[in-house]
Design an enzyme around this catalytic site. Structure first.
Site, PDB file in Angstrom:
ATOM      1  CB  VAL A 293      -0.986   0.054   1.192  1.00  0.00           C
ATOM      2  CG1 VAL A 293      -1.971  -1.092   1.136  1.00  0.00           C
ATOM      3  CG2 VAL A 293      -0.252   0.098   2.531  1.00  0.00           C
ATOM      4  CE  LYS A 294       3.935   2.208   4.559  1.00  0.00           C
ATOM      5  NZ  LYS A 294       3.612   0.863   5.038  1.00  0.00           N
TER       6      LYS A 294
END
Length: 388
Positions: free
Chosen positions: A191-192
């Protein structure tokens, strides 16, 4: 549910990314080959650091960073309560004690005034920390110049937890150049901003710290003769010269990271575009929008709104029911049962606790379409109207 679920964050994988991974799978090296050092060099160059040390997670990188700074029994590490638990746990891994500094009520990063007051009191009590870990929440850098000025006056070492912030700027220079810290740590969780599936990387300007982290990630083993206690027995020889762990990044992960890194600028540009669009679309709703320090340019890992505490849970639940994958970053670490058992309690860090009572992370990722963003805003408006 009639509409497609919209997550708060997600990876963006292209055919080029897949091809980079397949090429490694068909090569001679799945671990400890050329991709990891290439990825380390590329990230270090991108952020203006002399050294990059890749690892299997940002948590591992935080631990190795603490080890490199010789954090241990009898020492203190301070971080903020508004973070993932790893920012604090890394101190415990080294046998140190952990404490917290409250957040700034506007930027949600480490409060400079709270840090200054706490350091003054700690000096009087003989409990100064060896290391502090400011956290760049949501992609926005903490006020590192001020934090560094205050901390250095007491001889305190600094690790920037920039897990959210690759691609961000502070004072028009990249986060990760360690101008105001000893070590910076990035995360590459899916999700980064960019991903290596799982993975992390530490940057530093100090060759000695980089070498300590390299040893920490690979069992404390060296094949460098100048690091051995005696001449090698033969070309096969190695020595364990310190205690280390198996924190190595694989070639597969590094290849994916190298491919993703070529799109870092476009990922961040799109996130900034979406954040600006949220600012416009949400301007008339009864929510608090994320504030930005004038010296920072966020990479916008997260877009966090605040909703009045008495409506917070109802709005959160309504959005989830409508297929909007909101989340909350983060539950204050000091309120976790493990930390409560150490003596921490609610009321100690009021800004972090007030933030927790109101914060909602709404969807933001490079692949989010304008249409899906419009739907997020529409469902938020409905939820707010229903919970009035």
């Amino acid at each position: 549910m009639t509409n497609t679920f919209i997550p708060y964050g997600r990876q963006d994988i292209t055919d080029e990314d897949v091809a980079a991974v397949v090429e490694v799978l068909q090569s001679d090296f799945l671990t400890q080959g050329p991709q990891v050092p290439a990825f380390e060099a590329a990230v270090a160059e991108r952020v203006g650091a002399a050294h990059g040390v890749a690892m299997n997670s940002a948590t591992s990188a935080l631990h190795a960073a603490c080890m490199a700074l010789d954090l241990g029994q009898g020492d203190w590490l301070w971080t903020v309560p508004t973070t993932f638990v790893a920012s604090a746990n890394c101190g415990l891994y080294c046998g140190a004690q952990v404490d917290f500094v409250d957040i700034d009520p506007e930027t949600y990063t480490m409060s400079v005034s709270a840090l200054s007051a706490k350091l003054e009191a700690a000096q009087a009590a003989g409990t100064l920390p060896k290391v502090i870990v400011p956290v760049h929440l949501c992609g926005q850098s903490a006020d590192m110049e001020a934090i560094s000025r205050v901390a250095r006056a007491y001889g305190v070492k600094i690790i920037e937890d920039a897990s959210h912030s690759i691609g961000a700027d502070h004072q028009e220079l990249p986060v990760g150049d360690c101008r105001y810290s000893d070590i910076t740590v990035f995360s590459f969780h899916p999700v980064k901003i960019i991903t290596t599936c799982e993975g992390g990387l530490a940057t530093t300007q100090d060759a000695g710290l980089a070498r300590k982290m390299e040893l920490a990630r690979s069992h404390g083993i060296t094949r460098e003769t100048d690091e051995m206690t005696h001449a090698p027995d033969g070309p096969w020889y190695y020595q364990q010269v310190t205690l280390g762990y198996n924190y190595r990044m694989t070639e597969i992960q590094a290849a994916l990271g190298l491919s993703q890194l070529t799109r870092l600028d476009s990922f961040v540009a799109r996130r900034r575009e979406l954040a600006a669009r949220y600012n416009q679309l949400l301007a008339d709703l009864p929510v608090t929008l994320p504030a930005q320090h004038p010296d920072t340019n966020s990479s916008w890992h997260l877009y966090v709104i605040r909703v009045a505490a008495d409506r917070h849970a109802a709005v959160f639940d309504a959005l989830r029911a409508a297929g909007i994958g909101v989340n909350l970053h983060y539950i204050p670490v000091h309120t976790q049962p493990y930390y409560r058992a150490m003596g921490f309690a609610e009321g100690q860090f009021p800004n972090a606790e007030a933030y927790y009572a109101e914060a909602i992370s709404i969807p933001l990722y490079a692949g989010l379409s304008d249409a899906d963003q419009d739907r997020v805003v529409a469902e938020l408006a409905k939820a707010l109207a229903v919970t009035q």
